[in-house]
Design an enzyme around this catalytic site. Structure first.
Site, short mmCIF file in Angstrom:
data_model
loop_
_atom_site.label_atom_id
_atom_site.label_comp_id
_atom_site.label_asym_id
_atom_site.label_seq_id
_atom_site.Cartn_x
_atom_site.Cartn_y
_atom_site.Cartn_z
N ILE A 189 0.73 -1.20 -0.05
CA ILE A 189 0.21 -0.02 0.08
C ILE A 189 0.98 1.03 -0.11
O ILE A 189 2.09 1.27 0.35
CB ILE A 189 -0.75 0.12 1.10
CG1 ILE A 189 -0.10 -0.30 2.50
CG2 ILE A 189 -2.22 -1.09 1.06
CD1 ILE A 189 -1.28 -0.11 3.71
N ASP A 190 0.49 2.46 -0.37
CA ASP A 190 1.40 3.53 -0.60
C ASP A 190 1.73 4.08 0.39
O ASP A 190 1.15 3.75 1.74
CB ASP A 190 0.35 4.68 -1.31
CG ASP A 190 0.08 4.01 -2.85
OD1 ASP A 190 0.70 3.42 -3.53
OD2 ASP A 190 -1.16 4.59 -3.30
N LYS A 191 2.75 4.97 0.62
CA LYS A 191 3.43 5.40 1.86
C LYS A 191 2.32 6.21 2.43
O LYS A 191 2.29 6.05 3.81
CB LYS A 191 4.45 6.53 1.31
CG LYS A 191 5.14 7.07 2.48
CD LYS A 191 5.93 8.19 2.28
CE LYS A 191 6.35 9.14 3.10
NZ LYS A 191 7.49 10.33 2.77
#
Length: 303
Positions: A137-139
């Site tokens: 999942i994105d930062k």
């Protein structure tokens, strides 16, 4: 390097060599074996073979198993929010702002650094920089991730992702008021030719499907629950922008400085999958992080 030698028996007649080896040695994964075959580490009757070779009775199969590649990623003690752990899998709730795995120029402070300090038995299929990582999942997206602790678990989880049997539900705050209660976005996603750091809906992109359900409406925003059918890079962010409802706070795909939130308001709250060993379906739910809760309360009070 360890050397293995075995003779094929009648019951394995005409099995593919990669399948044969994983049935004989349960600790080897199909992906591992196929890689060894590519590296000419597997021989049948002293000859190099391809992965589709079909073994015959009395074939003598030898395998030279290389030493595991040492991880050069630094283990860092972190206070990880672990929801579940056993000998095969681990489920962790990643905070917003944390990168999942090291990359050039970003070698410390990632989830993988913390996982390596927590346990030393992560799967090696994704290499030294991404041990155990099955999906990302994105930062600036918070929420649940499943991590494989051995290669067999890794292959099982990846297969489930490919077969679209993993439950992945996200809570998102988007700009605009969505009038209908449900929707499905079926639009291919690929690299943006004008901006290589961004993704976009494009005719020659990869198949991507997002289902959404409206949970709450405000004057200028909507809370939706998005269910991923596929898992493309930035999928929810790109798809919601595509239908005209970009994520609040999204610095890449949303309008600038419209809300006091550092990054997109997106949380991977529900994760479910079949356990790689038992086959039992297990599901986990992580509540919204405090900052996203506060943001929604402000909108409720204003509304």
């Amino acid at each position: 390097m360890e050397h293995y030698e075995m003779t094929v028996h009648e019951e394995h007649r005409s099995e593919r060599i990669d399948k044969y080896l994983t049935s004989i040695e349960s600790n080897w994964s199909r992906t591992q074996v196929q890689q060894w075959i590519k590296e000419d580490l597997v021989h049948v009757n002293k000859k190099v073979v391809k992965a589709n070779y079909k073994v015959q009775p009395e074939d003598v199969v030898t395998v030279d198993v290389p030493e595991p590649e040492p991880l050069d990623v630094v283990a860092e003690q972190m206070n990880l929010d672990i929801y579940y752990e056993d000998q095969d899998v681990l489920v962790v709730n990643k905070p917003r702002g944390m990168v999942v795995h090291p990359a050039p120029g970003h070698l410390t402070g990632t989830l993988v650094n913390g996982l390596m300090a927590h346990c030393d038995d992560l799967s090696g299929i994704n290499g030294v920089m991404r041990p155990g990582i099955v999906h990302r999942i994105d930062k600036d997206t918070s929420g649940l991730l499943m991590v494989a602790k051995n290669d067999l678990a890794h292959e099982s989880l990846v297969t489930q992702l490919v077969n679209k049997t993993v439950t992945r539900k996200y809570t998102a705050l988007v700009h605009g008021t969505i009038s209908h209660d449900h929707g499905t976005i079926d639009a291919p996603i690929g690299r943006d030719k004008k901006d290589r750091q961004s993704m976009t809906v494009t005719r020659d992109g990869k198949h991507a499907v997002t289902h959404f359900e409206v949970k709450e409406r405000f004057d200028e925003f909507t809370v939706v629950e998005c269910r991923l059918e596929t898992g493309r890079t930035h999928q929810i962010r790109v798809h919601m922008k595509y239908i005209g409802f970009p994520l609040a706070g999204d610095p890449k795909y949303g309008p600038k400085k419209t809300i006091d939130f550092n990054g997109q308001a997106l949380h991977a709250g529900i994760l479910g999958f079949d356990h790689p060993r038992s086959g039992e379906y297990i599901e986990f739910e992580a509540p919204l992080p405090k900052d996203m809760d506060i943001l929604l309360d402000k909108l409720r009070n204003k509304h």
